[in-house]
Design a protein around this motif. Structure first.
Motif, PDB file in Angstrom:
ATOM      1  N   GLN A   1       0.858  -1.189   0.000  1.00 21.00           N
ATOM      2  CA  GLN A   1       0.000   0.000   0.000  1.00 21.00           C
ATOM      3  C   GLN A   1       0.895   1.240   0.000  1.00 21.00           C
ATOM      4  O   GLN A   1       1.903   1.280   0.703  1.00 21.00           O
ATOM      5  CB  GLN A   1      -0.888  -0.015   1.251  1.00 21.00           C
ATOM      6  N   ILE A   2       0.473   2.233  -0.788  1.00 25.25           N
ATOM      7  CA  ILE A   2       1.294   3.436  -0.930  1.00 25.25           C
ATOM      8  C   ILE A   2       0.378   4.636  -1.142  1.00 25.25           C
ATOM      9  O   ILE A   2      -0.763   4.500  -1.625  1.00 25.25           O
ATOM     10  CB  ILE A   2       2.299   3.291  -2.097  1.00 25.25           C
ATOM     11  N   CYS A   3       0.847   5.830  -0.752  1.00 23.13           N
ATOM     12  CA  CYS A   3       0.058   7.051  -0.933  1.00 23.13           C
ATOM     13  C   CYS A   3       0.091   7.487  -2.401  1.00 23.13           C
ATOM     14  O   CYS A   3       1.013   7.168  -3.159  1.00 23.13           O
ATOM     15  CB  CYS A   3       0.608   8.171  -0.050  1.00 23.13           C
ATOM     16  N   GLU A   4      -0.983   8.241  -2.748  1.00 17.78           N
ATOM     17  CA  GLU A   4      -1.110   8.640  -4.151  1.00 17.78           C
ATOM     18  C   GLU A   4      -0.123   9.736  -4.532  1.00 17.78           C
ATOM     19  O   GLU A   4       0.046  10.031  -5.711  1.00 17.78           O
ATOM     20  CB  GLU A   4      -2.554   9.099  -4.415  1.00 17.78           C
ATOM     21  N   ARG A   5       0.508  10.345  -3.566  1.00 16.62           N
ATOM     22  CA  ARG A   5       1.496  11.371  -3.867  1.00 16.62           C
ATOM     23  C   ARG A   5       2.861  10.880  -3.383  1.00 16.62           C
ATOM     24  O   ARG A   5       2.988  10.274  -2.334  1.00 16.62           O
ATOM     25  CB  ARG A   5       1.126  12.689  -3.182  1.00 16.62           C
ATOM     26  N   PRO A   6       3.886  11.110  -4.137  1.00 12.53           N
ATOM     27  CA  PRO A   6       5.227  10.616  -3.795  1.00 12.53           C
ATOM     28  C   PRO A   6       5.801  11.377  -2.609  1.00 12.53           C
ATOM     29  O   PRO A   6       5.356  12.464  -2.257  1.00 12.53           O
ATOM     30  CB  PRO A   6       6.019  10.866  -5.081  1.00 12.53           C
ATOM     31  N   GLY A   7       6.801  10.769  -2.028  1.00  7.64           N
ATOM     32  CA  GLY A   7       7.523  11.400  -0.936  1.00  7.64           C
ATOM     33  C   GLY A   7       6.972  11.085   0.432  1.00  7.64           C
ATOM     34  O   GLY A   7       7.651  11.285   1.439  1.00  7.64           O
ATOM     35  N   LEU A   8       5.705  10.625   0.508  1.00  2.00           N
ATOM     36  CA  LEU A   8       5.126  10.342   1.821  1.00  2.00           C
ATOM     37  C   LEU A   8       5.589   8.978   2.356  1.00  2.00           C
ATOM     38  O   LEU A   8       5.864   8.834   3.522  1.00  2.00           O
ATOM     39  CB  LEU A   8       3.606  10.421   1.760  1.00  2.00           C
ATOM     40  N   ASN A   9       5.582   7.996   1.519  1.00  2.00           N
ATOM     41  CA  ASN A   9       6.094   6.685   1.947  1.00  2.00           C
ATOM     42  C   ASN A   9       6.557   5.894   0.729  1.00  2.00           C
ATOM     43  O   ASN A   9       6.325   6.301  -0.416  1.00  2.00           O
ATOM     44  CB  ASN A   9       5.040   5.904   2.737  1.00  2.00           C
TER      45      ASN A   9
ATOM     46  N   ILE B   1       3.666  -7.470  -7.987  1.00  2.00           N
ATOM     47  CA  ILE B   1       3.291  -6.988  -6.677  1.00  2.00           C
ATOM     48  C   ILE B   1       2.071  -6.103  -6.821  1.00  2.00           C
ATOM     49  O   ILE B   1       2.039  -5.206  -7.670  1.00  2.00           O
ATOM     50  CB  ILE B   1       4.453  -6.218  -5.987  1.00  2.00           C
ATOM     51  N   LYS B   2       1.023  -6.377  -6.072  1.00  2.00           N
ATOM     52  CA  LYS B   2      -0.211  -5.596  -6.130  1.00  2.00           C
ATOM     53  C   LYS B   2      -0.047  -4.417  -5.179  1.00  2.00           C
ATOM     54  O   LYS B   2       0.084  -4.593  -3.979  1.00  2.00           O
ATOM     55  CB  LYS B   2      -1.409  -6.433  -5.730  1.00  2.00           C
ATOM     56  N   VAL B   3      -0.057  -3.193  -5.749  1.00  2.00           N
ATOM     57  CA  VAL B   3       0.135  -1.979  -4.974  1.00  2.00           C
ATOM     58  C   VAL B   3      -1.193  -1.242  -4.896  1.00  2.00           C
ATOM     59  O   VAL B   3      -1.808  -0.956  -5.925  1.00  2.00           O
ATOM     60  CB  VAL B   3       1.226  -1.086  -5.588  1.00  2.00           C
ATOM     61  N   LYS B   4      -1.645  -0.957  -3.677  1.00  2.00           N
ATOM     62  CA  LYS B   4      -2.880  -0.219  -3.462  1.00  2.00           C
ATOM     63  C   LYS B   4      -2.503   1.246  -3.223  1.00  2.00           C
ATOM     64  O   LYS B   4      -1.837   1.568  -2.237  1.00  2.00           O
ATOM     65  CB  LYS B   4      -3.623  -0.783  -2.264  1.00  2.00           C
ATOM     66  N   VAL B   5      -2.935   2.095  -4.160  1.00  2.00           N
ATOM     67  CA  VAL B   5      -2.666   3.530  -4.077  1.00  2.00           C
ATOM     68  C   VAL B   5      -3.891   4.203  -3.482  1.00  2.00           C
ATOM     69  O   VAL B   5      -5.014   3.988  -3.948  1.00  2.00           O
ATOM     70  CB  VAL B   5      -2.323   4.122  -5.454  1.00  2.00           C
ATOM     71  N   CYS B   6      -3.689   4.994  -2.437  1.00  2.00           N
ATOM     72  CA  CYS B   6      -4.815   5.596  -1.726  1.00  2.00           C
ATOM     73  C   CYS B   6      -4.440   6.980  -1.241  1.00  2.00           C
ATOM     74  O   CYS B   6      -3.256   7.293  -1.070  1.00  2.00           O
ATOM     75  CB  CYS B   6      -5.245   4.732  -0.556  1.00  2.00           C
ATOM     76  N   PRO B   7      -5.474   7.874  -1.007  1.00  2.00           N
ATOM     77  CA  PRO B   7      -5.199   9.182  -0.406  1.00  2.00           C
ATOM     78  C   PRO B   7      -4.730   8.993   1.035  1.00  2.00           C
ATOM     79  O   PRO B   7      -5.179   8.085   1.729  1.00  2.00           O
ATOM     80  CB  PRO B   7      -6.534   9.903  -0.462  1.00  2.00           C
ATOM     81  N   CYS B   8      -3.842   9.834   1.448  1.00  2.00           N
ATOM     82  CA  CYS B   8      -3.244   9.702   2.781  1.00  2.00           C
ATOM     83  C   CYS B   8      -3.453  10.982   3.576  1.00  2.00           C
ATOM     84  O   CYS B   8      -3.663  12.057   3.011  1.00  2.00           O
ATOM     85  CB  CYS B   8      -1.749   9.387   2.684  1.00  2.00           C
ATOM     86  N   ASP B   9      -3.382  10.859   4.890  1.00  2.00           N
ATOM     87  CA  ASP B   9      -3.436  12.021   5.755  1.00  2.00           C
ATOM     88  C   ASP B   9      -2.028  12.576   5.926  1.00  2.00           C
ATOM     89  O   ASP B   9      -1.077  12.138   5.269  1.00  2.00           O
ATOM     90  CB  ASP B   9      -4.066  11.644   7.100  1.00  2.00           C
TER      91      ASP B   9
ATOM     92  N   ASN C   1       0.007  12.119   8.229  1.00  2.00           N
ATOM     93  CA  ASN C   1       0.969  11.154   8.771  1.00  2.00           C
ATOM     94  C   ASN C   1       1.385  10.113   7.754  1.00  2.00           C
ATOM     95  O   ASN C   1       2.185   9.235   8.054  1.00  2.00           O
ATOM     96  CB  ASN C   1       0.366  10.452   9.996  1.00  2.00           C
ATOM     97  N   GLY C   2       0.829  10.169   6.561  1.00  2.00           N
ATOM     98  CA  GLY C   2       1.172   9.196   5.532  1.00  2.00           C
ATOM     99  C   GLY C   2       0.359   7.937   5.584  1.00  2.00           C
ATOM    100  O   GLY C   2       0.709   6.940   4.938  1.00  2.00           O
ATOM    101  N   ASP C   3      -0.774   7.936   6.358  1.00  2.03           N
ATOM    102  CA  ASP C   3      -1.639   6.757   6.461  1.00  2.03           C
ATOM    103  C   ASP C   3      -2.858   6.958   5.581  1.00  2.03           C
ATOM    104  O   ASP C   3      -3.389   8.060   5.465  1.00  2.03           O
ATOM    105  CB  ASP C   3      -2.078   6.554   7.909  1.00  2.03           C
ATOM    106  N   CYS C   4      -3.312   5.845   4.957  1.00  2.09           N
ATOM    107  CA  CYS C   4      -4.490   5.903   4.099  1.00  2.09           C
ATOM    108  C   CYS C   4      -5.713   6.246   4.934  1.00  2.09           C
ATOM    109  O   CYS C   4      -5.926   5.685   6.017  1.00  2.09           O
ATOM    110  CB  CYS C   4      -4.706   4.580   3.382  1.00  2.09           C
TER     111      CYS C   4
END
Length: 918
Positions: A623-631, A708-716, A718-721
């Motif tokens: 799982q990863i945030c939709e914007r780079p640099g967060l995680n 690898i299945k990557v779930k892209v989601c909006p994050c707060d 803190n970098g959490d979905c």
């Protein structure tokens, strides 16, 4: 004094002692400690018993008697806490007197005072007159004595506290026991010289006078004559100590009391009594004889005589009366006449011939004089104990046995021996030892505890191919050593021949477990090794065949004739059947002997790793945030191979499709880890399959493309979905979410409506009036059956009429066809004629009359007023009564034949036959 033919009384002078007194008794000096006398004197018997009280010393202490301690300089006499002098052991005093010092000590002052004690020994002498020290007055019971006076001892006094000393010793009076009287018998007359001036009354006190036993002695108060009132028994009491008193008519003391000692002279009136009637002793066989009393000691018999042991009356002597059996000599033993010690006197004691002797021993007093002494006998049983004077001997010089090879704990031969010593004793128990013929220790000889036989036992397996026979030499001995002078017999050694028989032995693998090493992945049919077995039966022509016993993965094949191992499949080190890189298989080698024998062998194959497994990407989902640099996503790889065919790994993105490298990038962290992150500034939420190529470091290296299945989601921040973002990332749009919510609302509404409907239905059911009375409603009632009691109106009945008959003879004896309809048939049922389908009115009437006649003639039928049992089925019925029902049949059927069935069917005939009612 004059003497006559009768035994006179000896007149002895009475000793006096000066006693110091204060002239003025009202004035007393200060307390002064010390003995009342410096010299104490007492008369004693030559024989003193242990603990016998002799006299008492008086000591005055200013601190009281508790702080005084007495000591003596003699080991034979001690002083008690109350001043009583007693003997510490039984004594026989040969001299005329014994003197010793008594010392009194005070604990607090540490002062001590001494006093002399003299014990005078009374001696028996012939009658005489005069005053002599140490003599005895003896009474002859056969003659009455004349008036012989014992003058009262005179005492002188002087002023001052000074010691007192007696000048005369009162002699003891001897009285023979068992005197025949007449009684009372005069002993002596006591007189004070003051009786010339004033009348004096005399009395005696002490044991035997005014103390139990009472009135053994008496005294004439006026004349002073003292009497004995009955026969004496020395065994009951040997002496008496009396005190004589002299007072005037007013009871005032005229003289100080004097001591009188009366001794009972012993008569031979008691037989010797043995302590035991039967004595048991033992002596070793072959014991050394002796001359006189120097033989081997056997036992001691003891007899006691109640008479005086210092006289011949109590001196016991022993002798042997008889000996049984009188073999080999009639005088095998002798006895010490004084001590009772029995010793051997003759040679020839042999337990194997005579095991026990019975000896009668006689004890006689009067020093063994058989003419005057009294005798008694006892039995001495002398057991001849066994000594090891017979060595064990084999019953034969040679023994033989046979044993199959490879057999252990097997008894090969039994060796029999003979030993004449006492069975089951150390002198009889045999001990066997192999002295030659078994250098390797294949055999041992054990002793049978019951039969004493030697059991030759195999303790180490023998091999027929190495030794076909054994020649053993066995020696036997006893647990106990042989007696002195006894030599081992030539028959204590025997030879044992043991033959070994050949048996079919199982083939064995010389190298077991066998280990080989090879690379995994060898092709099928590759020869690995030859795993062959050896048949130990060299003298048997046998063939060995091989087979698999355990091959978990079925990878191997073995040649049945020569044991060559080849691969039947590709060997894989990473298989579940390998443990620690080792694959294990078990093979069987069997010969064709009779019976066949087989052995097993284990083959271990160590598989060397090759690079035959490509690495696999981990993790499979992320799982990863939709914007780079967060995680970013940390990725690694797993490889089933071993080092060096694993990491470091190379992670890279494929060139096709191009969107992969456009949207994603991989950064290497170390040899095993890398990071996957977004390359672009924004990626729409969703699930993306990102292919990654992973390459290991093997030779040659292997690669694998993993998804690898990557779930892209909006994050707060803190970098959490976020929750909405997670749903969106799962691929659900807004329409789908709304549809799910509507379905949930509809489902809840249906559940609510169903609950309301159920509540309303329950309420209607409770408010609805029942059509019938609940008491008459039997649909939900519990029906009780098998109630065996009558109603309230039928409780008075005879229970004996309800019991089953004890025998069935009345049933079996009935005529055929006569039976109650409510009775279970016992015999064969009678065969009735088959009635036609349409019954004739006469047939039914005959059938009923037949049953009625059977019931009337049955003696076991219950009376009409007996208890009838029915099934209880409720208190009422919703169907109502059937009494008002009429036949609705409109047919032309004729029911007039019911009138022919008798009065019991009259009601039914009236209802259906149209007859007139009564």
């Amino acid at each position: 004094m004059t003497t006559g033919s009768v035994l006179p009384l000896l007149l002895l002078g009475l000793s006096g002692a000066l006693r110091a007194h204060h002239e003025d008794l009202t004035v007393r000096e200060a307390c002064k400690a010390g003995f009342s006398e410096e010299d104490y004197t007492a008369l004693i018997s030559p024989n003193v018993l242990e603990g016998e009280k002799l006299l008492r010393v008086k000591f005055s202490s200013c601190l009281g008697t508790k702080g005084t301690q007495y000591e003596t300089n003699s080991l034979d006499f001690k002083v008690g806490a109350d001043g009583t002098v007693f003997a510490t052991r039984e004594l026989k005093i040969p001299s005329e007197q014994v003197a010793f010092t008594v010392t009194a000590r005070e604990h607090q002052t540490a002062e001590q005072w001494d006093a002399m004690v003299r014990l005078l020994v009374a001696q028996t002498s012939s009658p005489y007159s005069g005053h002599k020290k140490g003599k005895t007055v003896t009474l002859d019971p056969s003659q009455p004595p004349k008036d012989m006076l014992l003058p009262w001892p005179q005492r002188q006094s002087s002023s001052g506290l000074r010691r007192q000393k007696r000048d005369w010793v009162i002699p003891p009076i001897n009285v023979p026991e068992n005197s025949r009287g007449p009684f009372p018998q005069q002993l002596v007359r006591i007189r004070s010289d003051k009786d010339n001036d004033i009348p004096i009354r005399y009395s005696i006190t002490g044991v035997g006078a005014d103390q139990p036993p009472m009135e053994v002695f008496s005294i004439d108060s006026m004349s002073g004559r003292m009497y004995v009132t009955r026969p004496m028994d020395r065994e009951e009491r040997a002496s008496y100590h009396l005190r004589a008193h002299a007072v005037d008519m007013n009871g005032n003391k005229v003289e100080n009391p004097i001591d009188l000692y009366i001794y009972v002279i012993d008569m031979n009136d008691n037989r010797p009594e043995f302590i035991n009637q039967v004595y048991n002793g033992s002596v070793d066989e072959g014991s050394k004889p002796g001359e006189g009393l120097t033989g081997t000691y056997v036992m001691t018999v003891t007899a006691n005589d109640a008479d005086d042991v210092t006289t011949a009356n109590g001196m016991v002597r022993y002798r042997i009366v008889t000996q049984t059996p009188q073999s080999p000599s009639q005088n095998m033993f002798t006895i010490n006449s004084e001590t009772g010690d029995i010793v051997t006197v003759a040679a020839g004691l042999d337990r194997e011939k005579v095991q026990q002797y019975t000896v009668i021993v006689q004890a006689t007093d009067m020093e063994g004089n058989l003419n005057y002494g009294l005798s008694n006998t006892a039995t001495a049983i002398i057991t001849v104990t066994d000594v090891n004077d017979n060595p064990p001997e084999f019953t034969t010089s040679t023994f033989a046995g046979e044993v199959p090879e490879n057999r252990v704990e097997t008894v090969v031969a039994n060796l029999t021996v003979m030993d004449r010593d006492q069975p089951h004793s150390p002198n009889w128990n045999a001990v066997y030892r192999i002295i030659s013929g078994d250098p390797s220790g294949h055999f041992t000889v054990r002793t049978d505890p019951v039969t004493n036989e030697g059991m030759v036992t195999v303790v180490k397996a023998v091999d027929y191919e190495l030794n076909r026979a054994f020649m053993l030499t066995v020696m036997v001995s006893n647990q106990a050593p042989l007696a002195s002078g006894i030599q081992m017999s030539f028959q204590s050694t025997a030879g044992v021949t043991i033959s070994v028989t050949d048996v079919n032995e199982a083939p064995y693998f010389p190298s077991n477990h066998k280990l080989i090493r090879l690379e995994e992945g060898v092709p099928t049919g590759t020869a690995l090794t030859t795993f062959s077995a050896v048949d130990p039966d060299r003298f048997m022509q046998q063939a060995v065949r091989y087979s698999k016993l355990s091959d978990p993965a079925n990878w191997l094949h073995i040649n049945t004739s020569n044991g060559q191992i080849t691969t039947a499949a590709v060997l894989d080190r990473e298989s579940l059947y390998t443990k620690n890189n080792v694959y294990e298989a078990t093979f069987l080698a069997a010969d064709n002997g009779i019976p066949p024998a087989s052995g097993t062998g284990t083959l271990q194959i160590y598989l060397i790793d090759i690079n035959d497994n490509a690495p696999q990407l981990l993790p499979k989902e992320a799982q990863i945030c939709e914007r780079p640099g967060l995680n970013a996503i940390n990725i690694t790889a797993a490889d089933a191979d071993m080092d060096p065919n694993i990491g470091p790994y190379v992670f890279e993105l494929p060139f096709i499709p191009t969107t992969v490298r456009k949207n994603w990038t991989i950064t290497r962290l170390n040899g095993d880890y890398a990071q996957l992150s977004l390359r672009i500034l924004y990626l729409e939420a969703g699930v993306y399959d990102v292919p990654i190529i992973v390459t290991d470091s093997g030779n040659p290296p292997l690669s694998n493309t993993s998804i690898i299945k990557v779930k892209v989601c909006p994050c707060d921040e803190n970098g959490d979905c976020t929750a909405i973002g997670a749903v969106a990332a799962a691929g659900l749009g807004t329409g789908a979410i709304v549809a799910i919510l509507i379905c949930i609302v509809i489902l809840l509404t249906m559940v609510l409506l169903f609950v309301v409907w159920m509540k309303r239905r329950e309420k209607e059911r409770h408010t609805k009036q029942l059509l019938i009375d609940p008491e008459d409603d039997v649909r939900d009632n519990i029906l009780k059956y098998d109630e065996e009691g009558g109603g309230e109106e039928d409780q008075d009945y005879d229970l004996s009429q309800l019991q089953q008959p004890e025998a069935m003879e009345h049933v079996l004896s009935k005529a055929p066809g006569v039976r109650r309809v409510d009775e279970r048939p016992v015999g064969a049922e009678p065969q009735y004629p088959v009635r036609p389908v349409v019954p004739h009115p006469g047939d039914i009437g005959d059938f009923i009359n037949e049953g009625l006649r059977a019931a009337d003639n049955d003696p076991t039928a219950p009376p009409y007023d007996s208890l009838l049992v029915f099934d209880y089925e409720g208190s009422g019925s919703t169907a109502g009564s059937v009494s008002s029902l009429n036949s609705s049949s409109s047919g032309d059927q004729d029911y007039d034949y019911l009138n022919d069935w008798g009065p019991r069917f009259k009601k039914l005939a009236d209802m259906y036959g149209g007859g007139e009612e009564d």
